[in-house]
Design an enzyme around this catalytic site. Structure first.
Site, PDB file in Angstrom:
ATOM      1  N   GLU A   1      -1.839  -5.876   8.335  1.00  0.00           N
ATOM      2  CA  GLU A   1      -1.135  -5.341   9.486  1.00  0.00           C
ATOM      3  C   GLU A   1      -1.917  -5.632  10.761  1.00  0.00           C
ATOM      4  OE1 GLU A   1      -0.373  -1.194   8.942  1.00  0.00           O
ATOM      5  OE2 GLU A   1       0.638  -1.466   7.018  1.00  0.00           O
TER       6      GLU A   1
ATOM      7  N   LYS B   1      -1.495  -9.519   2.447  1.00  0.00           N
ATOM      8  CA  LYS B   1      -0.780  -9.131   3.664  1.00  0.00           C
ATOM      9  C   LYS B   1      -1.639  -8.175   4.475  1.00  0.00           C
ATOM     10  CE  LYS B   1       2.861  -6.272   3.711  1.00  0.00           C
ATOM     11  NZ  LYS B   1       2.434  -5.224   4.703  1.00  0.00           N
TER      12      LYS B   1
ATOM     13  N   ASP C   1      -0.918  -6.108  -0.450  1.00  0.00           N
ATOM     14  CA  ASP C   1      -1.387  -5.518   0.803  1.00  0.00           C
ATOM     15  C   ASP C   1      -2.899  -5.316   0.759  1.00  0.00           C
ATOM     16  OD1 ASP C   1       0.690  -5.215   2.589  1.00  0.00           O
ATOM     17  OD2 ASP C   1       1.284  -3.239   1.858  1.00  0.00           O
TER      18      ASP C   1
ATOM     19  N   GLU D   1       8.781  -4.702  10.798  1.00  0.00           N
ATOM     20  CA  GLU D   1       9.254  -3.405  10.317  1.00  0.00           C
ATOM     21  C   GLU D   1       9.719  -2.515  11.454  1.00  0.00           C
ATOM     22  OE1 GLU D   1       7.894   0.400   7.514  1.00  0.00           O
ATOM     23  OE2 GLU D   1       6.617  -1.375   7.655  1.00  0.00           O
TER      24      GLU D   1
ATOM     25  N   ASP E   1       0.829  -1.196   0.000  1.00  0.00           N
ATOM     26  CA  ASP E   1       0.000   0.000   0.000  1.00  0.00           C
ATOM     27  C   ASP E   1       0.870   1.255   0.000  1.00  0.00           C
ATOM     28  OD1 ASP E   1       0.871  -0.178   2.618  1.00  0.00           O
ATOM     29  OD2 ASP E   1      -1.126  -0.279   3.514  1.00  0.00           O
ATOM     30  N   SER E   2       2.186   1.060   0.013  1.00  0.00           N
ATOM     31  CA  SER E   2       3.137   2.143  -0.239  1.00  0.00           C
ATOM     32  C   SER E   2       2.959   2.707  -1.644  1.00  0.00           C
ATOM     33  CB  SER E   2       4.576   1.668  -0.045  1.00  0.00           C
ATOM     34  OG  SER E   2       4.808   0.456  -0.738  1.00  0.00           O
TER      35      SER E   2
END
Length: 273
Positions: free
Chosen positions: A124, A122, A92, A191, A53-54
């Site tokens: 978080e 993925k 993501d 991270e 999502d970067s």
């Protein structure tokens, strides 16, 4: 450097990560968000390509990852999946796609897999999302977790600083990693956490750990391709190693093109029909 087709043409799958961890093989990840870059990265032999999502930052110019939508992630992921014949392709799940309810999370994970054609998703978060991860895994979808600095929580953290420096947060991270492993994650991104903690977590779980700013004791590493190729200026965190200076290379090439066009040197006779 040998291209992967010359020595290793296997398609990387989620179960292969367990084998690589057992064999002590380090795992390489990079991000990509579109077909051309993903083709190059895949051809070079990367083990996994992450449509992070970067993309919100790199492709759209946003200050955080929060604005990007499921539709936009699918758009980027579909292009990357077409390019990757070797690497595992992980997408993501963006902010808002799984925070409301487990049903939303499962539904959006299925949608991303169906419409983008990726190999895994993925998410978080730690123990609080473990039940949802278990449901996604039970739906037949490989899941990668993400602990430590989780950018979707940047406003809660108050910035992008090092996480789990204090004992309480470090203990929670270790417990979260076990919860994600038990929920069925094939890998966990760690991270921006202390290297000693990342090593301890890596040794405590059976799934692979992928570090970014987490030292060399993890099972693998991930970087944003634009960062490691030196395509931007001003972003130089301690964990980043730049393998090229494409900002200077591209700027110089474009400037030369502009000059050639203005002087009438391009196209020349051999470049004309």
């Amino acid at each position: 450097m040998a291209e992967y087709l010359g020595s290793n043409s296997r398609k990387v799958t989620a179960p292969l990560f367990f084998e690589m961890k057992r064999n002590g093989e380090k795992i390489s990840w990079l991000t990509a968000y579109e077909y051309t870059t993903a083709t190059i990265i895949d051809r070079a032999g990367i083990d996994a390509i992450l449509i992070g999502d970067s993309a919100s930052n790199v492709m759209d110019g946003n200050a955080t990852t929060l604005p990007i939508t499921v539709d936009e992630m699918i758009y980027h992921a579909k292009a990357v999946a077409k390019a990757a014949s070797h690497a595992l392709v992980v997408c993501d799940m963006p902010f808002g796609s799984y925070q409301v309810s487990e049903e939303d999370g499962v539904r959006n994970a299925i949608r991303i897999m169906k419409e983008a054609g990726v190999d895994a998703v993925k998410l978080e978060g730690g123990a609080e999302i473990a039940p949802m991860i278990r449901r996604i895994v039970n739906a037949g979808i490989p899941v990668c977790g993400h602990l430590g600095l989780t950018p979707q929580s940047v406003h809660q953290f108050g910035g992008y600083g090092l996480r789990a420096k204090e004992e309480a947060e470090a203990e929670k991270l270790k417990a979260d990693a076990k919860a994600l492993e038990e929920a069925g994650c094939f890998a966990i991104v760690l991270e921006k956490v202390p290297a000693t903690l990342a090593t301890e977590v890596t040794q405590s779980v059976g799934c692979a750990t992928i570090g970014i700013g987490a030292g060399n004791g993890t099972d693998g590493q991930v970087l944003v391709y634009a960062d490691m190729l030196g395509m931007n200026r001003g972003f130089r965190p301690k964990f980043l190693r730049q393998y090229a200076d494409l900002y200077s290379t591209i700027t110089s090439a474009v400037a030369q093109y502009v000059e050639d066009v203005r002087r009438g040197d391009f196209p020349n006779a051999s470049e004309s029909y």
